[in-house]
Design a protein around this motif. Structure first.
Motif, short mmCIF file in Angstrom:
data_model
loop_
_atom_site.label_atom_id
_atom_site.label_comp_id
_atom_site.label_asym_id
_atom_site.label_seq_id
_atom_site.Cartn_x
_atom_site.Cartn_y
_atom_site.Cartn_z
N ALA A 1 29.52 19.44 -7.57
CA ALA A 1 28.16 19.15 -8.03
C ALA A 1 27.12 19.87 -7.17
N ASN B 1 19.23 20.06 -12.18
CA ASN B 1 20.46 19.33 -11.84
C ASN B 1 20.25 18.30 -10.74
N THR C 1 22.82 15.06 -9.86
CA THR C 1 23.54 15.05 -8.58
C THR C 1 23.22 13.78 -7.81
N TYR D 1 28.11 16.83 -17.12
CA TYR D 1 29.46 16.57 -16.64
C TYR D 1 30.39 17.77 -16.73
#
Length: 534
Positions: A46, A277, A281, A358
């Motif tokens: 991630a 993101n 995260t 995902y």
């Protein structure tokens, strides 16, 4: 400032800031923030997707588990630099070098205390001995990696002349990054920035290395100090997701990155972080560690973009810029929406997971998550993105747990006695237990204890709703303590009792990780190898 040539990054432009994430090392040193190998790997992936430049994977010599985690991350990560921490001790540096062997791009990060207080009481060394160890440790690290970072632990409380001498020695020995940590969160922005200005002006060779800032948040100034350092010429920031870390935590990655992006006219620099993101995260880390961020946390708190005041709402309706300096979408927030229901198929579910960040979670995890989604869709009138995130994280993040929830039946009410019948999968074997208690939660937890005996004490039991409505999923947090070790577990389900069982089981799995850990073993001949803080 001029461009700098770096072994890992090539030519670094003066307006580029390297993001060094230490969530998996410094962040995991927080009480209760333990992760198993699979969780660390998922977090590392991630972080790479987030666009961080350096991932500090761990402290290789600390334990066999830490060594294996650094090695596994070194094998998995292809883009970011993978880093391992090492004290100024031969065995530490050799362990880091060995663990990092599979990495495409690797860094050894070695450190030693330089403040009078630490040298006298922690290291019990004279300044000239510390100076010798700086040269010895960096030279050894450079023999095993082209990219070497050296840190002056408690640098913000180090005497300026001695700090200059240490930095000069580290540069001469081959360090490519020089980090000055505010280890105890003592500095204020003006003086912290002045340290870097001094070093860049006084130390020979300072123009050939990247300077880095690593700030702790004891006075709530970690991000402010980091930003002051950037304005003073620092081009690497060391930070963690959600600001996790020892004591009051570290500088928060999301706050630093968005400050730079929102105020380019002030800082004139940017990072390679994919900001959309950030929220994803942050939520992944919360699920793995069992620690939620506070609602009013900047950038990633659930209230960060909420407006309740009538004056604010009126302004927002007229123009979003009246009370928002960035858009929620720019960091990954999205409005909850009903996009899936009980008639939705696997393809639509998989597509939604990709939208939520995902990617490919694997067929087994996808099947388990899809089955839970179908049950959820039957139980709820409205399925929100937050509902899907909660159930998928429950399956994906905990896919390798030793103890897994199977089923729960509960008899409750005012007449009593309250009774729970529980089934768990423990290392592949399904076991069943029945227990009574003072309420259904107590009965459920007693059944867990019967199936998996342990001495841990329950320190926290907390419930809140994932979304609105009486059919909302409950998200439960459980905190356990065993021999001074604290762990938090989380679970989600439309049935609060099932969510409670899942949370308790999650905490137990994390406790098992804690049990497997051993304390670092310093070299008996090396007084510098005693305590890890940085």
């Amino acid at each position: 400032m001029s461009s700098i040539n770096h072994p890992s990054f090539g030519t670094i432009a003066p307006d580029r800031v390297i993001v060094f994430d230490t969530t998996l090392r410094d962040g995991e040193q927080s009480p209760g923030f333990s992760m198993n190998l699979e969780e660390k790997l998922r977090m590392a992936e991630a972080l790479e997707d987030l666009g961080v430049d350096v991932i500090e994977a761990g402290f290789a010599i600390a334990s066999p588990g830490d060594f294996e985690a650094v090695r596994a991350i070194a094998e998995k990560i292809q883009g970011a630099v993978v880093c391992s921490l090492a004290r100024a001790a031969r065995n530490d540096i050799l362990a880091a070098a060995e663990a990092l062997k599979p990495a495409k791009r690797k860094r050894i990060h070695t450190f030693i205390s330089t403040s009078p207080l630490h040298m006298k009481y922690k290291l019990q060394l004279e300044p000239h001995q510390v100076l010798e160890r700086v040269t010895e440790s960096v030279t050894l690290a450079r023999n095993h990696a082209d990219d070497v970072e050296w840190s002056a632990e408690d640098g913000s409380r180090t005497e300026p002349d001695f700090l200059c001498r240490c930095v000069e020695a580290a540069i001469k020995a081959g360090a490519t990054t020089i980090n000055i940590p505010d280890t105890v969160g003592y500095a204020v922005p003006e003086e912290f920035g002045a340290i870097f200005t001094m070093l860049r002006e006084r130390v020979p060779g300072a123009d050939r290395v990247i300077f880095s800032a690593h700030c702790h948040n004891d006075l709530g100034l970690a991000v402010a100090n980091t930003l002051a350092a950037i304005r003073a010429g620092v081009r690497q920031v060391e930070c963690t997701i959600n600001g996790i870390g020892e004591r009051a935590g570290n500088a928060a990655l999301e706050e630093i990155v968005m400050a730079l992006k929102t105020r380019p006219q002030v800082f004139g620099v940017d990072t390679g972080v994919v900001t959309r993101n950030i929220v994803r995260t942050s939520k992944l880390l919360s699920t793995i560690t069992g620690f939620d961020v506070q609602p009013n946390k900047a950038i990633v708190g659930r209230n960060a973009f909420a407006h309740e005041s009538g004056i604010h709402q009126d302004g927002m309706l007229k123009h979003a810029g009246t009370y928002e300096i960035m858009t929620p979408e720019s960091v990954g927030w999205a409005k909850s929406s009903l996009v899936l229901g009980k008639h939705s198929g696997r393809a639509a579910f998989r597509d939604k997971l990709r939208q939520l960040g995902y990617g490919d979670i694997g067929e087994n995890a996808l099947n388990d998550a899809f089955q839970r989604f179908k049950k959820l869709a039957d139980a709820k009138k409205v399925v929100f993105d937050e509902d899907i995130i909660a159930l998928v994280d429950d399956e994906v993040v905990r896919a390798h747990d030793h103890i897994r929830f199977v089923s729960l039946e509960v008899w409750a009410g005012s007449k009593g006695p309250q009774r729970a019948v529980l089934e768990l999968d423990i290392d592949g074997e399904t076991k069943r237990a029945e227990a009574t208690g003072d309420g259904p939660v107590d009965a459920t937890f007693k059944a867990i204890r019967a199936l998996f005996p342990h001495e841990a004490e329950l320190k926290l039991f907390q419930v809140h709703a994932v979304t609105e409505g009486t059919d909302a999923q409950a998200k439960v947090t459980v905190r356990l303590e065993e021999k001074g070790k604290l762990v938090d577990g989380q679970g989600a389900d439309t049935d609060t009792l099932v969510a409670s069982a899942r949370a308790y089981i999650h905490a137990l799995n994390k406790l098992m990780v804690k049990r497997l850990r051993t304390a670092p073993e310093p070299e008996v001949t090396d007084a510098a190898a005693r305590v890890v803080v940085v």
